[in-house]
Design a protein around this motif. Structure first.
Motif, PDB file in Angstrom:
ATOM      1  N   PRO A  87       0.818  -1.365   0.130  1.00 53.90           N
ATOM      2  CA  PRO A  87      -0.112  -0.072   0.285  1.00 53.90           C
ATOM      3  C   PRO A  87       0.500   1.221  -0.001  1.00 53.90           C
ATOM      4  N   PRO A  88       0.266   2.333  -0.864  1.00 52.59           N
ATOM      5  CA  PRO A  88       1.479   3.532  -0.963  1.00 52.59           C
ATOM      6  C   PRO A  88       1.688   3.896   0.382  1.00 52.59           C
ATOM      7  N   ALA A  89       0.964   4.013   1.356  1.00 53.03           N
ATOM      8  CA  ALA A  89       1.206   4.336   2.955  1.00 53.03           C
ATOM      9  C   ALA A  89       2.703   3.755   3.584  1.00 53.03           C
ATOM     10  N   PHE A  90       2.834   3.336   3.055  1.00 50.96           N
ATOM     11  CA  PHE A  90       3.842   2.380   3.368  1.00 50.96           C
ATOM     12  C   PHE A  90       5.458   3.100   2.432  1.00 50.96           C
ATOM     13  N   ALA A  91       5.749   4.167   1.319  1.00 51.11           N
ATOM     14  CA  ALA A  91       6.166   4.039   0.232  1.00 51.11           C
ATOM     15  C   ALA A  91       6.950   4.988   1.323  1.00 51.11           C
ATOM     16  N   ARG A  92       8.890   4.776   0.945  1.00 55.77           N
ATOM     17  CA  ARG A  92      10.129   6.130   1.311  1.00 55.77           C
ATOM     18  C   ARG A  92      10.340   6.391   0.071  1.00 55.77           C
TER      19      ARG A  92
END
Length: 144
Positions: A87-92
């Motif tokens: 999920p994009p919430a985990f993008a770094r």
């Protein structure tokens, strides 16, 4: 492969150097320009060598995706090369991201950065280079 020790500097230079690069399939597009360019900056890997110089339209690019990697979309290519999406919430910073249309970009400064151009209501080109999309509008990410 792991991230290069100086990946942050290299990613910032990549973003800065390409701020005004016009969209051009096969040169500066979502997969070959942005995603592959970001991978080169962050990890030093060039996944685009087999594609470079072989297409000039989006339709040709999609045909090469099927021919070279056996996938139908840039998103499919990211999953094949980088593993399962998250999920994009985990993008770094430096991760590859995907928008609602399936285009690939790079996560940087809290947003997805994509190859694109902005046009005025009469169709005139206003700016070229990166367009940004907020994290909450991204659809997936792949850790790099």
């Amino acid at each position: 492969m792991q991230r290069l020790p100086d990946w942050r500097r290299r990613l910032t230079e990549f973003i800065t150097e390409n701020r005004n690069t016009p969209h051009e399939p096969g040169v500066w597009d979502c997969a070959l320009g942005v995603a592959n360019g970001a991978l080169m900056a962050v990890r030093g890997e060039d996944f685009g060598a087999a594609y470079r110089g072989r297409y000039t339209t989006i339709k040709e690019g999609y045909a090469l995706l099927r021919e070279i990697d056996g996938v139908a979309t840039p998103r499919g290519l990211a999953s094949k090369r980088l593993g399962r999406s998250k999920p994009p919430a985990f993008a770094r910073a430096g991760d590859i991201v995907c928008d609602a249309q399936g285009a690939l970009g790079v996560f940087y400064a809290g947003e997805g950065w994509f190859a694109g151009e902005e046009q005025s209501s009469d169709g005139a080109l206003v700016s070229a280079g990166f367009i940004t999309i907020p994290r909450n509008q991204l659809k997936a990410c792949w850790h790099v």
